[in-house]
Design a protein around this motif. Structure first.
Motif, PDB file in Angstrom:
ATOM      1  N   MET A 139       0.821  -1.196   0.000  1.00  9.62           N
ATOM      2  CA  MET A 139       0.000   0.000   0.000  1.00  9.62           C
ATOM      3  C   MET A 139       0.862   1.255   0.000  1.00  9.62           C
ATOM      4  N   SER A 140       2.016   1.214   0.643  1.00 11.17           N
ATOM      5  CA  SER A 140       2.905   2.383   0.603  1.00 11.17           C
ATOM      6  C   SER A 140       3.445   2.599  -0.811  1.00 11.17           C
ATOM      7  N   GLU A 141       3.682   1.514  -1.538  1.00 12.28           N
ATOM      8  CA  GLU A 141       4.123   1.648  -2.929  1.00 12.28           C
ATOM      9  C   GLU A 141       3.008   2.213  -3.804  1.00 12.28           C
ATOM     10  N   TYR A 142       1.770   1.788  -3.527  1.00 13.93           N
ATOM     11  CA  TYR A 142       0.643   2.366  -4.254  1.00 13.93           C
ATOM     12  C   TYR A 142       0.536   3.861  -3.979  1.00 13.93           C
ATOM     13  N   ARG A 143       0.736   4.264  -2.725  1.00 17.28           N
ATOM     14  CA  ARG A 143       0.701   5.684  -2.387  1.00 17.28           C
ATOM     15  C   ARG A 143       1.776   6.449  -3.148  1.00 17.28           C
ATOM     16  N   GLU A 144       2.964   5.872  -3.235  1.00 19.43           N
ATOM     17  CA  GLU A 144       4.054   6.510  -3.965  1.00 19.43           C
ATOM     18  C   GLU A 144       3.715   6.637  -5.446  1.00 19.43           C
ATOM     19  N   LEU A 145       3.152   5.572  -6.012  1.00 19.62           N
ATOM     20  CA  LEU A 145       2.769   5.601  -7.429  1.00 19.62           C
ATOM     21  C   LEU A 145       1.674   6.639  -7.686  1.00 19.62           C
ATOM     22  N   MET A 146       0.688   6.690  -6.798  1.00 20.45           N
ATOM     23  CA  MET A 146      -0.415   7.627  -6.969  1.00 20.45           C
ATOM     24  C   MET A 146       0.073   9.074  -6.865  1.00 20.45           C
ATOM     25  N   ASP A 147       0.937   9.338  -5.896  1.00 18.79           N
ATOM     26  CA  ASP A 147       1.482  10.691  -5.739  1.00 18.79           C
ATOM     27  C   ASP A 147       2.327  11.082  -6.951  1.00 18.79           C
ATOM     28  N   VAL A 203     -13.152  -7.464  -3.154  1.00 18.20           N
ATOM     29  CA  VAL A 203     -13.701  -6.413  -2.288  1.00 18.20           C
ATOM     30  C   VAL A 203     -12.653  -5.921  -1.302  1.00 18.20           C
ATOM     31  N   ARG A 204     -11.837  -6.813  -0.753  1.00 18.34           N
ATOM     32  CA  ARG A 204     -10.818  -6.393   0.207  1.00 18.34           C
ATOM     33  C   ARG A 204      -9.824  -5.429  -0.431  1.00 18.34           C
ATOM     34  N   SER A 205      -9.431  -5.708  -1.647  1.00 20.93           N
ATOM     35  CA  SER A 205      -8.520  -4.803  -2.347  1.00 20.93           C
ATOM     36  C   SER A 205      -9.185  -3.455  -2.589  1.00 20.93           C
ATOM     37  N   LEU A 206     -10.466  -3.464  -2.962  1.00 26.62           N
ATOM     38  CA  LEU A 206     -11.187  -2.216  -3.170  1.00 26.62           C
ATOM     39  C   LEU A 206     -11.232  -1.404  -1.883  1.00 26.62           C
ATOM     40  N   GLU A 207     -11.464  -2.060  -0.767  1.00 25.46           N
ATOM     41  CA  GLU A 207     -11.515  -1.344   0.515  1.00 25.46           C
ATOM     42  C   GLU A 207     -10.171  -0.692   0.819  1.00 25.46           C
ATOM     43  N   LEU A 236      -7.964   0.285  -1.415  1.00 27.60           N
ATOM     44  CA  LEU A 236      -7.782   1.374  -2.372  1.00 27.60           C
ATOM     45  C   LEU A 236      -8.645   2.583  -2.015  1.00 27.60           C
ATOM     46  N   GLU A 237      -9.815   2.339  -1.454  1.00 25.98           N
ATOM     47  CA  GLU A 237     -10.660   3.441  -0.996  1.00 25.98           C
ATOM     48  C   GLU A 237      -9.985   4.199   0.144  1.00 25.98           C
ATOM     49  N   LEU A 238      -9.347   3.482   1.063  1.00 28.07           N
ATOM     50  CA  LEU A 238      -8.614   4.141   2.153  1.00 28.07           C
ATOM     51  C   LEU A 238      -7.464   4.979   1.603  1.00 28.07           C
ATOM     52  N   LEU A 239      -6.919   4.542   0.485  1.00 27.25           N
ATOM     53  CA  LEU A 239      -5.812   5.259  -0.151  1.00 27.25           C
ATOM     54  C   LEU A 239      -6.301   6.511  -0.885  1.00 27.25           C
ATOM     55  N   GLY A 240      -7.581   6.533  -1.248  1.00 27.06           N
ATOM     56  CA  GLY A 240      -8.133   7.688  -1.939  1.00 27.06           C
ATOM     57  C   GLY A 240      -8.119   7.578  -3.449  1.00 27.06           C
TER      58      GLY A 240
END
Length: 301
Positions: free
Chosen positions: A43-51, A67-71, A73-77
């Motif tokens: 999830m930290s890598e996803y945050r880095e990619l999104m930023d 659904v768990r992955s979607l949840e 990703l929703e927390l990530l924004g």
């Protein structure tokens, strides 16, 4: 737009399938579970990619596989989602995606039209925003004779949504043809190196290939035009040179009345065209015309 995938590997498949030996990609693992876990971002890598995408002005999109992955990703924004072809009948996931109220792009591979209708209905229900449907054939690589691009206008007619193309072919020709036939969204797999070990690298586009594809699509879009028939400025030279005009078949004296026997039609197209000739039959000429020369509108009284 750049799109990633998010899986909860532990719930991806049965335990026996996850733990089976898999020798396809030795550098990534020896079981299907190990390979999939190796390929997942944290999830930290996803945050880095999104930023990073945000800083570059690139739309960031993710395909949640569950659904768990979607949840997560929703927390990530995450603001934009895609449904993979295999998720068309994952109704719990589709309902959760609709509840987010965020734009969703849906692929259509390995599906019947009836399954697409149900999925589209779910994703459009309530707050749901079905932004586009992508024509897709879930075969890797897809043979040209199975791509069925004529489904693109049919999907447009059927669903009234933007329709695109998610291609799994080798090369780019089907992608270009899809754009020409009406696809307004294109999805292709991307890799830094087509010889790299792992899923789909061999049928992905490398940076040079992606650049070539985008440049070619922009040219195709320019070629498509507005669909309105008109004479272009660039055609006027040929039009003036090769269209027909009224030409005297014999010397015509000033004061004579024009009859049909006095003219024929020849190049160039800068005089009286055939479609206007009847307007001048029966009128007197105020100026004479030599045989074989244009009879111009200004010669008439």
């Amino acid at each position: 737009c750049v799109k990633f995938q998010k899986r909860d590997v532990s719930s991806l498949a049965t335990e026996s399938q996850l733990n089976r030996m898999d020798s396809r990609f030795p550098s990534l693992g020896s079981t299907y579970r190990e390979i999939r876990q190796k390929l997942e971002f944290t999830m930290s890598e996803y945050r880095e990619l999104m930023d990073h995408c945000d800083n570059l002005g690139i739309l960031f999109m993710v395909t949640p596989f569950d659904v768990r992955s979607l949840e997560d990703l929703e927390l990530l924004g995450v603001e934009n989602y895609k449904v993979a072809s295999h998720g068309i009948t994952n109704y719990p996931l589709l309902n959760k995606l609709a509840e987010t109220g965020k734009p969703v792009v849906m692929s259509s591979g390995m599906s019947t039209m009836e399954e697409l209708e149900v999925a589209a209905g779910i994703l459009s229900s309530g707050k749901g925003v079905l932004a586009a449907i992508l024509h897709c054939i879930s075969s890797y690589p897809t043979p040209n004779d199975e791509i069925n691009l004529n489904l693109i206008p049919e999907l447009k007619r059927k669903f009234g949504k933007r329709v695109g193309y998610s291609g799994h072919e080798l090369g780019m020709l089907p992608t270009f043809a899809a754009v020409a036939i009406g696809a307004s969204v294109v999805e292709r797999h991307f890799t830094r190196d087509c010889s790299q070990e792992g899923f789909d690298h061999h049928m992905s586009l490398d940076p040079a290939g992606l650049s070539t594809m985008v440049d070619s699509i922009r040219q195709i879009e320019a070629m498509q035009g507005d669909g309105k028939k008109k004479v272009l400025d660039s055609e006027m030279v040929a039009r003036d040179k090769y269209r027909l005009s009224m030409v005297a078949t014999a010397d015509i004296q000033a004061g004579e009345t024009l009859s049909r026997q006095m003219f024929e039609f020849r190049n160039p197209g800068t005089g009286i065209p055939p479609q206007n000739a009847n307007e001048f039959v029966g009128r007197r000429l105020g100026k004479g015309v030599e045989k074989g020369e244009l009879v111009l509108e200004g010669y008439f009284e």
